[in-house]
Write a protein that holds these residues in place. Sequence first.
Motif, short mmCIF file in Angstrom:
data_model
loop_
_atom_site.label_atom_id
_atom_site.label_comp_id
_atom_site.label_asym_id
_atom_site.label_seq_id
_atom_site.Cartn_x
_atom_site.Cartn_y
_atom_site.Cartn_z
N PHE A 6 2.77 -7.29 -61.01
CA PHE A 6 2.38 -8.31 -61.98
C PHE A 6 3.34 -9.49 -62.06
CE2 PHE A 6 0.95 -4.10 -63.62
CZ PHE A 6 -0.40 -4.26 -63.32
N GLY A 7 4.53 -9.32 -61.52
CA GLY A 7 5.50 -10.41 -61.54
C GLY A 7 5.68 -11.09 -60.21
N MET A 8 5.30 -10.38 -59.12
CA MET A 8 5.46 -10.94 -57.78
C MET A 8 4.13 -11.05 -57.05
SD MET A 8 8.94 -8.82 -56.80
CE MET A 8 9.20 -9.62 -55.21
N GLY A 9 3.05 -10.55 -57.66
CA GLY A 9 1.72 -10.69 -57.08
C GLY A 9 1.46 -9.85 -55.85
N MET A 10 2.20 -8.78 -55.67
CA MET A 10 1.98 -7.92 -54.50
C MET A 10 0.80 -6.98 -54.74
SD MET A 10 5.95 -6.93 -53.57
CE MET A 10 5.45 -5.81 -52.24
N SER A 11 0.11 -6.63 -53.67
CA SER A 11 -0.99 -5.68 -53.78
C SER A 11 -0.44 -4.27 -53.90
CB SER A 11 -1.89 -5.77 -52.55
OG SER A 11 -1.20 -5.30 -51.39
N ALA A 12 -1.27 -3.36 -54.40
CA ALA A 12 -0.83 -1.97 -54.54
C ALA A 12 -0.46 -1.37 -53.19
CB ALA A 12 -1.93 -1.15 -55.22
N SER A 13 -1.27 -1.67 -52.16
CA SER A 13 -0.98 -1.10 -50.85
C SER A 13 0.32 -1.65 -50.28
CB SER A 13 -2.14 -1.36 -49.89
OG SER A 13 -2.35 -2.76 -49.71
N ASP A 14 0.61 -2.94 -50.50
CA ASP A 14 1.87 -3.50 -50.02
C ASP A 14 3.06 -2.91 -50.77
OD1 ASP A 14 0.63 -5.07 -48.15
OD2 ASP A 14 0.66 -6.90 -49.34
N ALA A 67 -4.14 -9.39 -77.62
CA ALA A 67 -5.01 -10.47 -78.07
C ALA A 67 -4.33 -11.34 -79.12
CB ALA A 67 -6.31 -9.89 -78.62
N GLN A 68 -3.52 -10.73 -79.97
CA GLN A 68 -2.87 -11.46 -81.06
C GLN A 68 -1.68 -12.29 -80.57
OE1 GLN A 68 -1.63 -8.92 -84.26
NE2 GLN A 68 -0.69 -10.59 -85.45
N TYR A 69 -0.85 -11.70 -79.72
CA TYR A 69 0.39 -12.36 -79.31
C TYR A 69 0.33 -12.93 -77.90
CZ TYR A 69 2.64 -10.27 -83.40
OH TYR A 69 2.99 -9.92 -84.69
N GLY A 70 -0.68 -12.54 -77.13
CA GLY A 70 -0.73 -12.95 -75.73
C GLY A 70 -0.07 -11.90 -74.86
N GLY A 71 -0.79 -11.45 -73.88
CA GLY A 71 -0.26 -10.38 -73.03
C GLY A 71 0.15 -10.86 -71.66
N ALA A 72 0.29 -12.17 -71.49
CA ALA A 72 0.63 -12.69 -70.18
C ALA A 72 2.05 -12.32 -69.78
CB ALA A 72 0.45 -14.20 -70.15
N ARG A 73 2.24 -12.05 -68.51
CA ARG A 73 3.57 -11.80 -67.95
C ARG A 73 3.84 -12.84 -66.88
NH1 ARG A 73 2.08 -5.59 -66.98
NH2 ARG A 73 0.03 -6.58 -67.01
N GLY A 74 5.01 -13.44 -66.92
CA GLY A 74 5.32 -14.51 -65.99
C GLY A 74 5.82 -14.00 -64.65
N ALA A 75 5.95 -14.94 -63.73
CA ALA A 75 6.49 -14.62 -62.41
C ALA A 75 7.96 -14.28 -62.52
CB ALA A 75 6.29 -15.79 -61.47
N VAL A 76 8.42 -13.37 -61.68
CA VAL A 76 9.83 -13.00 -61.66
C VAL A 76 10.44 -13.46 -60.35
CG1 VAL A 76 9.67 -11.06 -63.26
CG2 VAL A 76 9.22 -10.68 -60.85
N ALA A 84 10.65 -12.91 -68.39
CA ALA A 84 9.25 -13.15 -68.06
C ALA A 84 8.28 -12.27 -68.84
CB ALA A 84 9.03 -12.93 -66.55
N GLY A 85 8.79 -11.48 -69.77
CA GLY A 85 7.91 -10.68 -70.62
C GLY A 85 7.39 -9.41 -69.99
#
Length: 464
Positions: A207-215, A301-310, A410-411
């Motif tokens: 979720f922080g580096m955008g890698m696929s599960a298989s990678d 939903a209330q606080y925002g669940g976004a996680r930033g890039a690391v 990055a949360g």
Amino acid sequence: MSRGDIGVYGLGVMGSALALNLAEQGFDVAVSNREVGWIADFVAEAGPLAARLHPHSEMSDFVAGLKTPRVILFMIPSGVPMDDMIRAVTPLLEAGDTIIDGGNANFHDTRRRAAALATQGLHFVGMGVSGGETGARHGPSMMVGGTAQSWTQLEPMLRAIAARYEGDPCVAHLGPDGAGHFVKTVHNGIEYADMQMIAEAYGLMRFGMGMSASDIGAQFEAWNKGPLRSYLVEITGALLKYEAAGAPFVDHIRDAAGQKGTGRWTVIEALHMGQSASLIEAAIGARSWSSEKALRERLAAQYGGARGAVAVGLAQIEQALMAGRILAYAQGFRILRQAAQDYDWPLDFARIAQIWRAGCIIRSALLDDIAEAFEASGRGGQLLEAEVIADRLQGALPGLRAVAAAALGAGHPAPALNNAVSFFDSLRIASGTANIIQAQRDFFGRHGFERLDQGGQHHGPWWD
């Protein structure tokens, strides 16, 4: 009638696997189970090993079918069921017989039972078994507590069925009464911490580096060929390769982790002894929070669940996992060290590390270094003071700091890795901030404190 060398009562996953392991190693095994319908099916499915299995549906026949002095391994739920079983079987036993509790029992219960049965001339053994079904069937790691006499009787059988690391059976007699079950409890606590840190690393990559599960799975497989080599890294690499309905299989699993209690026992006992188990507590907390799925969805939903890039590299995540693992082991062995003092157990820390090297869930390449460290320093040594460990930790700490900081910024939740940093920094600071706490305690409660420049107890000038 053939008499069993050992009896196994409880033919669930672990009990049946251990019974087959014993039979395969040439021992005659009397078997029984509360649900008597399971017994015939188990023997029928044992194939050629059935010749070594001797089924009994009645407890009296089961006990009578054992060589004396008798040895009975109970693989049943801990707590009340074990106490009920002891009350049922002891009238059938004789002085010198041994009862083994092979479940994940609370070591306080084990100590109580050992003391009570000793008054009847019976031996009670608390035996921690690690490795799951596969380990139980083909070679577990076993942590044994009990009398020297019971170990003399059990040793040939347990050494025969144990996992082996370079020919060394991964089983040891660790001390009297609850020593074996306590070591297994701490083993499970370390397991919780290691699993949590691996999950945190996965989350950062996914979720922080955008890698696929298989990678990510491929990355864990690569790490398993180096210093991070371990059973948990190995299976994580394997499971991330599975897919279903065009998506990674892990994405179909509800993100709410279960737990059976042994991790909590580690933290509870650590606190009782005035020790820190912060990495393990973080892992327990994370599992507890994960179970609150509905609340997490509402708060997202209330606080925002976004996680930033690391902005970290894979090499830094590898370092973070290594440093975290070292610190989790360090906490675990500090707890064992304190328990050895409090309960007068002759725990051999080097030997504990050695029997964890194969068969058990937390087996890892790092345990070679840990065993070496304790062989050099003995029971009184602190793992973090050992040169072989310090060298590894110093090389991995920059990655741990970078990853923990990036996750925080990055949360991304990383409670175990963040606790690893705090634990280490708290121990490496020669002059800390507890003087402020002592001053506060004295100010509001006149508790007193020690001074650096004078002996005895003192109070602050606010009481003049």
